[in-house]
Scaffold this motif. Structure first.
Motif, PDB file in Angstrom:
ATOM      1  N   PHE A   1       9.113  -7.966 -17.050  1.00  0.00           N
ATOM      2  CA  PHE A   1       9.584  -8.824 -18.145  1.00  0.00           C
ATOM      3  C   PHE A   1      10.133 -10.123 -17.571  1.00  0.00           C
ATOM      4  O   PHE A   1      10.711 -10.133 -16.471  1.00  0.00           O
ATOM      5  N   ALA A   2       9.974 -11.198 -18.341  1.00  0.00           N
ATOM      6  CA  ALA A   2      10.525 -12.508 -17.932  1.00  0.00           C
ATOM      7  C   ALA A   2      11.268 -13.122 -19.113  1.00  0.00           C
ATOM      8  O   ALA A   2      10.757 -13.117 -20.248  1.00  0.00           O
ATOM      9  N   ASN A   3      12.460 -13.631 -18.837  1.00  0.00           N
ATOM     10  CA  ASN A   3      13.276 -14.273 -19.879  1.00  0.00           C
ATOM     11  C   ASN A   3      12.890 -15.748 -19.970  1.00  0.00           C
ATOM     12  O   ASN A   3      13.237 -16.555 -19.093  1.00  0.00           O
ATOM     13  N   MET A   4      12.184 -16.095 -21.042  1.00  0.00           N
ATOM     14  CA  MET A   4      11.656 -17.458 -21.183  1.00  0.00           C
ATOM     15  C   MET A   4      12.706 -18.442 -21.700  1.00  0.00           C
ATOM     16  O   MET A   4      12.494 -19.648 -21.657  1.00  0.00           O
ATOM     17  N   MET A   5      13.823 -17.920 -22.231  1.00  0.00           N
ATOM     18  CA  MET A   5      14.941 -18.810 -22.610  1.00  0.00           C
ATOM     19  C   MET A   5      15.640 -19.272 -21.334  1.00  0.00           C
ATOM     20  O   MET A   5      15.967 -20.461 -21.187  1.00  0.00           O
ATOM     21  N   ALA A   6      15.850 -18.319 -20.419  1.00  0.00           N
ATOM     22  CA  ALA A   6      16.509 -18.686 -19.151  1.00  0.00           C
ATOM     23  C   ALA A   6      15.630 -19.659 -18.386  1.00  0.00           C
ATOM     24  O   ALA A   6      16.133 -20.607 -17.751  1.00  0.00           O
ATOM     25  N   ALA A   7      14.309 -19.446 -18.437  1.00  0.00           N
ATOM     26  CA  ALA A   7      13.397 -20.357 -17.731  1.00  0.00           C
ATOM     27  C   ALA A   7      13.483 -21.755 -18.344  1.00  0.00           C
ATOM     28  O   ALA A   7      13.571 -22.756 -17.617  1.00  0.00           O
ATOM     29  N   TYR A   8      13.489 -21.826 -19.669  1.00  0.00           N
ATOM     30  CA  TYR A   8      13.593 -23.147 -20.312  1.00  0.00           C
ATOM     31  C   TYR A   8      14.902 -23.824 -19.910  1.00  0.00           C
ATOM     32  O   TYR A   8      14.920 -24.992 -19.531  1.00  0.00           O
ATOM     33  N   ASP A   9      16.002 -23.062 -20.008  1.00  0.00           N
ATOM     34  CA  ASP A   9      17.322 -23.637 -19.690  1.00  0.00           C
ATOM     35  C   ASP A   9      17.354 -24.215 -18.277  1.00  0.00           C
ATOM     36  O   ASP A   9      18.035 -25.204 -18.022  1.00  0.00           O
ATOM     37  N   ALA A  10      16.631 -23.571 -17.355  1.00  0.00           N
ATOM     38  CA  ALA A  10      16.708 -23.980 -15.940  1.00  0.00           C
ATOM     39  C   ALA A  10      15.792 -25.150 -15.605  1.00  0.00           C
ATOM     40  O   ALA A  10      15.839 -25.661 -14.476  1.00  0.00           O
TER      41      ALA A  10
END
Ligand code: SIN
Length: 292
Positions: free
Chosen positions: A132-141
């Motif tokens: 699984f990958a958290n795409m909100m965390a990726a966007y935030d970063a």
């Protein structure tokens, strides 16, 4: 007593102290639901559910739907999709494998499902993990300049384009499939209907076209975003145990299945799906069909 324990720093919550077949009070359920929205993924361990109980649990999170591989729906409970390599009377009882590349379920629909629940009944001793990958965390970063560059872009999701990437062993789409598989336009930065948070919605492995951008520019941009979002700091690999239930949020997470030895081991999972915008209060679906 209900306990909510982070799975990693960036993704997932293990829900402890709950029997999913018992009464979960409205207050406890609200906390569980919020953890799902905030962390993309819920894990319940050591559970035992009948198909009816899985359907009832799924319905607490939203409207139930089905949209794919209906030939493998559980005969008495068509809301349940069977994922399995087991055969009965020489016939497969389920789909032996599912998306092995990073993806978000139903990305190619105008109204992709909000969530997916997977209940493990039999699991192999090795292999068959799910990432699984958290795409909100990726966007935030993302760097601010990159956010600014992509914030209003639309990505064109094409099942025809994705076929050779996702299923290199299958023939090219037939003329009938080409006609039926309409391209979809989705925001590449997806605003979550419940939390209002932004998530990358760029898919995992196909260099999708970005609307209005030449391919020479869009392919490297999409590839950068896809690689950025699956860095170890945003991901988690789940090693299944029988009795595990995972519920993921397709609006904010991607996932991918991994292979196992289909000859040596058995795997049996029951999957249910939570419908898209209507079950989460948004007035319109997130995607739009592109007329061909
Ligand atoms: C899925 O992608 O629906 C299931 C993932 C898995 O079988 O591990």
């Amino acid at each position: 007593m209900l306990e909510l324990v982070p799975i990693t720093d960036s993704i997932g919550t293990e829900v402890r102290g709950v029997d999913v077949t018992g009464d979960i009070s409205a207050r406890d359920f609200d906390r569980i639901y919020q953890a799902w929205i905030d962390t993309c993924l819920l894990l319940f361990r050591g559970q035992k559910m009948t198909p009816e109980q899985q359907i009832a649990l799924t319905r607490r999170f939203g409207e139930i739907t089905t949209y794919t591989r209906s030939e493998f729906n559980e005969p008495e409970h068509p809301e349940i999709l069977v994922l399995s390599n087991i055969t009965r009377d020489g016939k497969p009882i389920g789909s032996a494998y599912s998306g092995r590349v990073w993806h978000s379920d139903g990305h190619y629909l105008s109204d992709p499902p909000a969530g997916t629940m997977l209940y493990a009944i039999e699991v192999p001793p090795e292999g068959g993990d799910t990432w699984f990958a958290n795409m909100m965390a990726a966007y935030d970063a993302l760097p601010a300049a990159m956010k600014e560059r992509i914030d209003d872009l639309k990505v064109v999701i094409s099942r025809v384009q994705s076929r050779p990437y996702n299923y290199p062993d299958r023939p090219a789409p037939t003329p009938e499939e080409r006609a039926a598989w309409v391209d979809m336009r989705h925001p590449i930065v997806r605003r979550h209907e419940v939390s209002g948070r932004n998530a990358l919605y760029s898919g995992g492995n196909v260099p999708w076209r970005i609307e209005g951008m030449p391919e020479a520019e869009s392919a490297p941009l999409v590839t950068f975003l896809q690689e950025f979002s699956v860095q170890p700091r945003f991901t988690y690999c789940h090693r299944w145990q029988p009795g595990d239930i995972l519920l993921w949020d397709n609006r904010s997470a991607m996932h991918r299945a991994t292979p196992y030895d289909y000859e040596a081991y058995r795997r049996l999972m029951h999957r249910t799906t939570i419908a898209g915008h209507l079950s989460t209060g948004s007035p319109v679906p997130v995607g739009e069909a592109i007329a061909s």
